[in-house]
Scaffold this motif. Structure first.
Motif, PDB file in Angstrom:
ATOM      1  N   ARG A   1      -2.570   9.948  -4.842  1.00 44.72           N
ATOM      2  CA  ARG A   1      -2.444   9.222  -3.469  1.00 44.72           C
ATOM      3  C   ARG A   1      -2.069   7.938  -3.448  1.00 44.72           C
ATOM      4  O   ARG A   1      -2.646   7.362  -4.526  1.00 44.72           O
ATOM      5  CB  ARG A   1      -3.816   9.219  -2.644  1.00 44.72           C
ATOM      6  CG  ARG A   1      -4.312  10.662  -2.146  1.00 44.72           C
ATOM      7  CD  ARG A   1      -3.525  11.352  -1.064  1.00 44.72           C
ATOM      8  NE  ARG A   1      -4.212  12.461  -0.585  1.00 44.72           N
ATOM      9  CZ  ARG A   1      -4.274  13.437  -1.095  1.00 44.72           C
ATOM     10  NH1 ARG A   1      -3.360  13.814  -2.426  1.00 44.72           N
ATOM     11  NH2 ARG A   1      -4.596  14.589  -0.504  1.00 44.72           N
ATOM     12  N   SER A   2      -1.557   7.231  -2.425  1.00 43.62           N
ATOM     13  CA  SER A   2      -1.346   6.107  -2.354  1.00 43.62           C
ATOM     14  C   SER A   2      -1.491   5.379  -1.210  1.00 43.62           C
ATOM     15  O   SER A   2      -0.988   5.956  -0.114  1.00 43.62           O
ATOM     16  CB  SER A   2       0.153   5.832  -2.746  1.00 43.62           C
ATOM     17  OG  SER A   2       0.493   4.267  -2.958  1.00 43.62           O
ATOM     18  N   ILE A   3      -1.955   4.376  -0.925  1.00 48.43           N
ATOM     19  CA  ILE A   3      -2.349   3.907   0.352  1.00 48.43           C
ATOM     20  C   ILE A   3      -2.258   2.346   0.536  1.00 48.43           C
ATOM     21  O   ILE A   3      -2.510   1.544  -0.644  1.00 48.43           O
ATOM     22  CB  ILE A   3      -3.776   4.120   1.020  1.00 48.43           C
ATOM     23  CG1 ILE A   3      -4.819   3.528   0.199  1.00 48.43           C
ATOM     24  CG2 ILE A   3      -4.176   5.661   1.214  1.00 48.43           C
ATOM     25  CD1 ILE A   3      -6.272   3.766   0.671  1.00 48.43           C
TER      26      ILE A   3
ATOM     27  N   LEU B   1      -6.181   4.095 -11.606  1.00 51.50           N
ATOM     28  CA  LEU B   1      -6.675   3.600 -10.326  1.00 51.50           C
ATOM     29  C   LEU B   1      -6.113   2.065 -10.339  1.00 51.50           C
ATOM     30  O   LEU B   1      -6.646   1.343 -10.907  1.00 51.50           O
ATOM     31  CB  LEU B   1      -8.223   3.908 -10.345  1.00 51.50           C
ATOM     32  CG  LEU B   1      -9.000   3.442  -9.115  1.00 51.50           C
ATOM     33  CD1 LEU B   1      -8.611   4.415  -7.832  1.00 51.50           C
ATOM     34  CD2 LEU B   1     -10.418   3.354  -9.239  1.00 51.50           C
ATOM     35  N   SER B   2      -5.062   1.831  -9.578  1.00 51.98           N
ATOM     36  CA  SER B   2      -4.604   0.505  -9.668  1.00 51.98           C
ATOM     37  C   SER B   2      -3.962   0.145  -8.264  1.00 51.98           C
ATOM     38  O   SER B   2      -3.728   0.907  -7.450  1.00 51.98           O
ATOM     39  CB  SER B   2      -3.496   0.655 -10.832  1.00 51.98           C
ATOM     40  OG  SER B   2      -2.339   1.806 -10.245  1.00 51.98           O
ATOM     41  N   ARG B   3      -3.535  -0.948  -8.352  1.00 48.08           N
ATOM     42  CA  ARG B   3      -2.854  -1.447  -7.344  1.00 48.08           C
ATOM     43  C   ARG B   3      -1.418  -1.870  -7.789  1.00 48.08           C
ATOM     44  O   ARG B   3      -1.107  -2.726  -9.038  1.00 48.08           O
ATOM     45  CB  ARG B   3      -3.224  -2.700  -6.683  1.00 48.08           C
ATOM     46  CG  ARG B   3      -2.345  -3.412  -5.453  1.00 48.08           C
ATOM     47  CD  ARG B   3      -2.678  -4.874  -5.017  1.00 48.08           C
ATOM     48  NE  ARG B   3      -3.903  -5.470  -5.349  1.00 48.08           N
ATOM     49  CZ  ARG B   3      -4.796  -5.821  -4.404  1.00 48.08           C
ATOM     50  NH1 ARG B   3      -4.720  -5.288  -3.108  1.00 48.08           N
ATOM     51  NH2 ARG B   3      -5.984  -6.534  -4.959  1.00 48.08           N
TER      52      ARG B   3
ATOM     53  N   GLN C   1     -11.692   4.135   0.030  1.00 53.27           N
ATOM     54  CA  GLN C   1     -10.725   5.047   1.034  1.00 53.27           C
ATOM     55  C   GLN C   1     -10.134   6.109   0.208  1.00 53.27           C
ATOM     56  O   GLN C   1     -10.165   7.412   0.585  1.00 53.27           O
ATOM     57  CB  GLN C   1      -9.717   4.464   1.831  1.00 53.27           C
ATOM     58  CG  GLN C   1     -10.324   3.297   2.681  1.00 53.27           C
ATOM     59  CD  GLN C   1     -11.318   3.955   3.660  1.00 53.27           C
ATOM     60  OE1 GLN C   1     -10.985   4.890   4.208  1.00 53.27           O
ATOM     61  NE2 GLN C   1     -12.443   3.479   3.653  1.00 53.27           N
ATOM     62  N   LEU C   2      -9.709   5.836  -1.056  1.00 49.36           N
ATOM     63  CA  LEU C   2      -9.033   6.761  -1.788  1.00 49.36           C
ATOM     64  C   LEU C   2     -10.010   7.982  -2.309  1.00 49.36           C
ATOM     65  O   LEU C   2      -9.845   9.167  -2.389  1.00 49.36           O
ATOM     66  CB  LEU C   2      -8.345   6.338  -3.013  1.00 49.36           C
ATOM     67  CG  LEU C   2      -7.065   5.352  -2.843  1.00 49.36           C
ATOM     68  CD1 LEU C   2      -6.774   4.814  -3.928  1.00 49.36           C
ATOM     69  CD2 LEU C   2      -5.894   6.492  -2.248  1.00 49.36           C
TER      70      LEU C   2
ATOM     71  N   ASN D   1       0.090  -1.458  -2.612  1.00 52.11           N
ATOM     72  CA  ASN D   1      -0.602  -0.151  -2.434  1.00 52.11           C
ATOM     73  C   ASN D   1      -1.434   0.081  -3.572  1.00 52.11           C
ATOM     74  O   ASN D   1      -1.356  -0.318  -4.669  1.00 52.11           O
ATOM     75  CB  ASN D   1       0.555   0.863  -2.457  1.00 52.11           C
ATOM     76  CG  ASN D   1       1.510   1.025  -1.121  1.00 52.11           C
ATOM     77  OD1 ASN D   1       0.953   0.773  -0.356  1.00 52.11           O
ATOM     78  ND2 ASN D   1       2.703   1.443  -1.644  1.00 52.11           N
ATOM     79  N   ALA D   2      -2.438   0.598  -3.228  1.00 53.71           N
ATOM     80  CA  ALA D   2      -3.474   1.132  -4.307  1.00 53.71           C
ATOM     81  C   ALA D   2      -3.262   2.719  -4.517  1.00 53.71           C
ATOM     82  O   ALA D   2      -2.926   3.368  -3.483  1.00 53.71           O
ATOM     83  CB  ALA D   2      -4.912   0.979  -3.281  1.00 53.71           C
ATOM     84  N   ASN D   3      -3.358   3.038  -5.586  1.00 56.73           N
ATOM     85  CA  ASN D   3      -3.017   4.432  -6.119  1.00 56.73           C
ATOM     86  C   ASN D   3      -4.169   4.921  -6.878  1.00 56.73           C
ATOM     87  O   ASN D   3      -5.076   4.142  -7.484  1.00 56.73           O
ATOM     88  CB  ASN D   3      -1.796   4.168  -7.088  1.00 56.73           C
ATOM     89  CG  ASN D   3      -0.757   3.291  -6.476  1.00 56.73           C
ATOM     90  OD1 ASN D   3      -0.262   3.579  -5.494  1.00 56.73           O
ATOM     91  ND2 ASN D   3      -0.453   2.193  -7.047  1.00 56.73           N
ATOM     92  N   ILE D   4      -4.166   6.275  -6.841  1.00 59.04           N
ATOM     93  CA  ILE D   4      -5.049   6.944  -7.548  1.00 59.04           C
ATOM     94  C   ILE D   4      -4.406   8.195  -8.123  1.00 59.04           C
ATOM     95  O   ILE D   4      -3.551   8.991  -7.436  1.00 59.04           O
ATOM     96  CB  ILE D   4      -6.454   7.468  -7.072  1.00 59.04           C
ATOM     97  CG1 ILE D   4      -7.346   8.030  -7.950  1.00 59.04           C
ATOM     98  CG2 ILE D   4      -5.967   8.312  -5.820  1.00 59.04           C
ATOM     99  CD1 ILE D   4      -8.809   8.358  -7.414  1.00 59.04           C
TER     100      ILE D   4
END
Length: 193
Positions: free
Chosen positions: A159-161, A128-130, A176-177, A134-137
């Motif tokens: 996911r990546s947003i 769970l990172s940036r 959001q993730l 992008n933020a990623n999970i």
């Protein structure tokens, strides 16, 4: 003279403590009720367990990790999680799933023996990172039949947003993730008895 030096040092130390930066606390939030379309389950008050939720060890820090790249973690200045991240994830997923289907109720792990759910959702968060903007999970979740003690379904969730800069933007992106993860879990619960 030594007494004067001692008092001067003590006053300097006290003044330095008064000017330490204020800590800012952030939390994950559930899906906004305005964006949810609730569906009712055929089974009223079906009890589902949430947990255990396991997170990678580096995520257990109360200080928010702002960026991750080249095996390096950058901690945010004066930005902290308001609650332990594993508990926050369990809380938000539970609230999200409740909002997505009000025919189910949820209990977080560990549950009491007299309220043991037939089914539970286990979650392991590896990342769970940036990274950059992008933020990623990267997580794995399972639907478990607790009575039969077996896994019914196991899925990886990647996911990546886009994420705005700063801890506030990161907390929003993580929320959001988790909303997307909750929707995937809800669909699986709707397809299984």
């Amino acid at each position: 003279m030594s007494r004067f030096l001692f008092i001067s040092c003590l006053c300097t130390l006290l003044l330095a403590c008064q000017h330490s930066p204020k800590k800012n606390y952030f939390y994950l939030s559930p899906i906004s009720e305005k964006t949810v379309t609730q569906t009712s389950s055929n089974v009223s008050s079906q009890l589902i367990g949430i947990g255990p939720v396991d997170i990678a060890e580096y995520l257990t820090s109360s200080q928010i990790i702002d960026n991750q790249s080249d095996n390096t973690l950058t901690m945010s200045d004066n930005a902290y999680w308001a609650e332990p991240l594993d508990k926050s994830i369990a809380r938000v997923v539970s609230l999200n799933l409740t909002q997505l289907n009000n025919g189910r109720s949820f209990v977080n792990f560990p549950w009491r023996s007299d309220s043991k759910p037939h089914y539970s959702l286990r979650l392991h968060v590896d990342t769970l990172s940036r990274t950059g903007k992008n933020a990623n999970i990267n997580a794995t979740w399972e639907l478990i039949d607790n009575d039969a003690k077996k896994s019914i379904l196991r899925r990886n969730f990647l996911r990546s947003i886009p994420a705005e800069s700063g801890a506030k933007g990161l907390a929003y992106a993580y929320s959001q993730l988790l909303a997307e993860l909750s929707k995937e879990m809800d669909e699986a619960l709707n397809q299984n008895p």
